[in-house]
Design a protein around this motif. Sequence first.
Motif, short mmCIF file in Angstrom:
data_model
loop_
_atom_site.label_atom_id
_atom_site.label_comp_id
_atom_site.label_asym_id
_atom_site.label_seq_id
_atom_site.Cartn_x
_atom_site.Cartn_y
_atom_site.Cartn_z
N LYS A 59 0.83 -1.21 0.00
CA LYS A 59 0.00 0.00 0.00
C LYS A 59 0.87 1.26 0.00
N ASP A 60 1.97 1.22 0.77
CA ASP A 60 2.83 2.41 0.83
C ASP A 60 3.56 2.61 -0.49
N THR A 61 3.99 1.51 -1.09
CA THR A 61 4.66 1.62 -2.40
C THR A 61 3.68 2.24 -3.41
N GLU A 62 2.43 1.75 -3.39
CA GLU A 62 1.43 2.28 -4.33
C GLU A 62 1.13 3.75 -4.03
N PHE A 63 1.10 4.10 -2.74
CA PHE A 63 0.83 5.50 -2.38
C PHE A 63 1.85 6.43 -3.04
N PHE A 64 3.14 6.07 -2.92
CA PHE A 64 4.16 6.96 -3.49
C PHE A 64 4.06 6.98 -5.01
N GLU A 65 3.69 5.86 -5.60
CA GLU A 65 3.54 5.80 -7.06
C GLU A 65 2.40 6.72 -7.51
N ARG A 66 1.25 6.59 -6.82
CA ARG A 66 0.10 7.41 -7.21
C ARG A 66 0.32 8.88 -6.87
N ALA A 67 1.07 9.12 -5.80
CA ALA A 67 1.31 10.51 -5.39
C ALA A 67 2.01 11.29 -6.51
N LYS A 68 2.82 10.56 -7.30
CA LYS A 68 3.57 11.25 -8.37
C LYS A 68 2.62 11.98 -9.33
N THR A 69 1.45 11.41 -9.57
CA THR A 69 0.52 12.06 -10.51
C THR A 69 -0.73 12.62 -9.83
N GLU A 70 -1.06 12.11 -8.65
CA GLU A 70 -2.34 12.50 -8.06
C GLU A 70 -2.24 13.53 -6.93
N LEU A 71 -1.04 13.79 -6.46
CA LEU A 71 -0.90 14.74 -5.34
C LEU A 71 -0.25 16.03 -5.82
N GLU A 72 -0.97 17.11 -5.64
CA GLU A 72 -0.34 18.41 -5.90
C GLU A 72 -0.25 19.14 -4.57
N LEU A 73 0.95 19.26 -4.04
CA LEU A 73 1.09 19.85 -2.71
C LEU A 73 1.53 21.31 -2.83
N ARG A 74 0.86 22.16 -2.05
CA ARG A 74 1.19 23.60 -2.09
C ARG A 74 2.27 23.96 -1.09
N HIS A 75 2.15 23.37 0.10
CA HIS A 75 3.07 23.76 1.17
C HIS A 75 4.11 22.69 1.46
N ALA A 76 3.70 21.43 1.36
CA ALA A 76 4.52 20.35 1.91
C ALA A 76 5.35 19.66 0.83
N VAL A 77 6.43 19.02 1.27
CA VAL A 77 7.12 18.07 0.39
C VAL A 77 6.91 16.68 0.97
N LEU A 78 6.91 15.71 0.08
CA LEU A 78 6.64 14.34 0.49
C LEU A 78 7.95 13.67 0.91
N VAL A 79 7.84 12.84 1.94
CA VAL A 79 9.02 12.16 2.48
C VAL A 79 8.77 10.65 2.47
N ALA A 80 9.75 9.91 1.97
CA ALA A 80 9.68 8.44 2.08
C ALA A 80 10.48 8.03 3.30
N PHE A 81 9.94 7.07 4.07
CA PHE A 81 10.59 6.60 5.29
C PHE A 81 11.13 5.19 5.07
N GLY A 82 12.29 4.90 5.67
CA GLY A 82 12.83 3.55 5.62
C GLY A 82 13.93 3.40 6.64
N ALA A 83 14.75 2.37 6.49
CA ALA A 83 15.83 2.14 7.45
C ALA A 83 17.18 2.26 6.75
N THR A 84 18.21 2.37 7.55
CA THR A 84 19.56 2.33 6.98
C THR A 84 19.77 0.95 6.33
N ARG A 85 20.80 0.86 5.51
CA ARG A 85 21.06 -0.44 4.84
C ARG A 85 21.23 -1.53 5.89
N LYS A 86 21.02 -2.75 5.45
CA LYS A 86 21.20 -3.88 6.36
C LYS A 86 22.68 -4.05 6.70
N ALA A 87 22.94 -4.63 7.85
CA ALA A 87 24.32 -4.89 8.24
C ALA A 87 24.96 -5.86 7.23
N GLY A 88 26.17 -5.53 6.82
CA GLY A 88 26.93 -6.42 5.94
C GLY A 88 26.47 -6.43 4.50
#
Length: 528
Positions: free
Chosen positions: A51-80
Amino acid sequence: MNYQVFDTTLRDGGQREGISYTVADKLAVARLLDEFGVGFIEGGWPGAMPKDTEFFERAKTELELRHAVLVAFGATRKAGVDVAADPQVKALLDAGTPVVCVVAKSDIRHVERALRTTGDENLAMVRDTVRHLVANGRRAFVDCEHFFDGFRYDPAYTASVVQAAIEAGAERVVMCDTNGGMLPSMITKAINEVVSLTGVSPEQLGIHCQNDTACAVANTVAAVEAGVKHFQCTANGYGERPGNADLFAVVSNLQLKLGLKVLPDGCLEKATRVSTALAEIANIAPDTHQAYVGAAAFAHKAGLHASAIKVDPLLYNHVDPSVVGNDMRILVTEMAGRASIELKSRELGLDLAGHPDTLTKVTQKVKDLEAGGWSFEAADASFELLVRSELPGADVARPFTLESYRVLVEHREDGTVISEATVKVRVRGERVIATAEGNGPVNALDEALRVALSNHYPHLKSFELTDYKVRILEGSHGTNAITRVLLETSNHTGEWTTVGVHENIVEASWTALVDALTYGLARTTTTV
Ligand SMILES: CC(=O)SCCNC(=O)CCNC(=O)[C@H](O)C(C)(C)COP(=O)(O)OP(=O)(O)OC[C@H]1O[C@@H](n2cnc3c(N)ncnc32)[C@H](O)[C@@H]1OP(=O)(O)O
Ligand SMILES: CC(=O)C(=O)O
């Protein structure tokens, strides 16, 4: 704007038990947050959940933001793992957002026990991930998980994570009270110490507080007072366990108490509406007692408050409710004094300023009735009828007078239960007898009364009973409990609530029903 209002309703807010946003919900939430003027909207964790992957995909064409910028959240790379080969990190870039926020371990105990790696490898994970994001044109924020616990246990290690992130190019390093166990004084102390230990400016730091000590808002404000300019919040405080710092309380405190401009002009007054709309989308009943934006945030019950509010509403309100788009309300209960009655009546369009006797009578009547189990707090329509009936030359025309009513409940052999009511009333001089069936006694009475009145009041048809609440109140002898009924009625012009109290539930319902029709007809006919 100097301050970064970073909203994580769609990421951390979604971690609250009971919330499950659809992609369409997420897009709607993002639009509302943007309208409210936040600077950053953390939309979720691409690659972790479809759902989150789809949200960011759809946001590219469906979200027009006036004030905010969109942020993707994740973790640092895996160990090793090579950062460029880490699929989670790749998903963060694929999300296509200008900003990426990665969570990093900053408590050595978590590094060793949860990540099962070394302190040095964790520092390399932070450095590699931030450099990779920056090299790919992203602004990088780093959420230091368990920052405050880690800093207390091993200040040097936690400080080294902050330094590693900044040196690698992170724009903000966010100190997270992940377990939510801090108090404001601990936050201030830790920030002062980390600044002097690392030489990092407080402006490069951010704050993210969970609410496990019920101090998330206070802790966030304390961090800002200590110089931090980036703060993470969620709408209505939604979030993991007891939640996060409530966005609306944090920005209101910062703007209205500390005089800091954190939102664009004209946005703060949208707080109440946006908060309610976001609760609807989350499918969570709005918290009526929420600071600033709750329906009861400026509701006054005590008579002493009302008497001062009559002179100046700010004597008992910490701010003007309209600055956050809220309203003040006066509640009429047994705690009311004459000032409460006067202010509430004014709210309902009745000026009692020149009627001191009426004020005294209504005040006493409310106290007496409430002592007997009535409650006018949520029944404005019954209260208004009471006031009108006490006005000189009482101006409530009752649409009918009752001769009698009778209700039967029939349990048939096939298991069906039918109620039948007969009412005998006088309407404009005419005696009318009407009978109707219903699925319960109150429904049957309502139907019969409507039949009896329909010739004289055809617009009764538009009235609908929309809610029926029953509360059994303990009687003084235990066995003779009394019943309070609250009835909500609506038509195309609005809704109104009435109350009835009696030992008999049908009679309590009848009283509330008669008030509901009387009040509704008074609003919709010129004869009353
Ligand atoms: C404090 C916070 O709230 S941070 C936000 C937390 N949010 C979430 O966890 C919601 C989304 N999470 C998920 O969908 C899943 O947990 C995923 C997709 C991220 C990972 O799922 P899985 O690969 O099955 O791993 P799992 O959840 O069991 O464990 C987490 C893994 O990430 C590792 N990890 C934890 N923190 C970090 C970090 N900061 N950097 C790198 N790796 C990390 C753990 O060591 C563990 O690795 P392992 O699988 O090699 O043991
Ligand atoms: C990142 C985050 O949500 C936390 O540490 O609480």
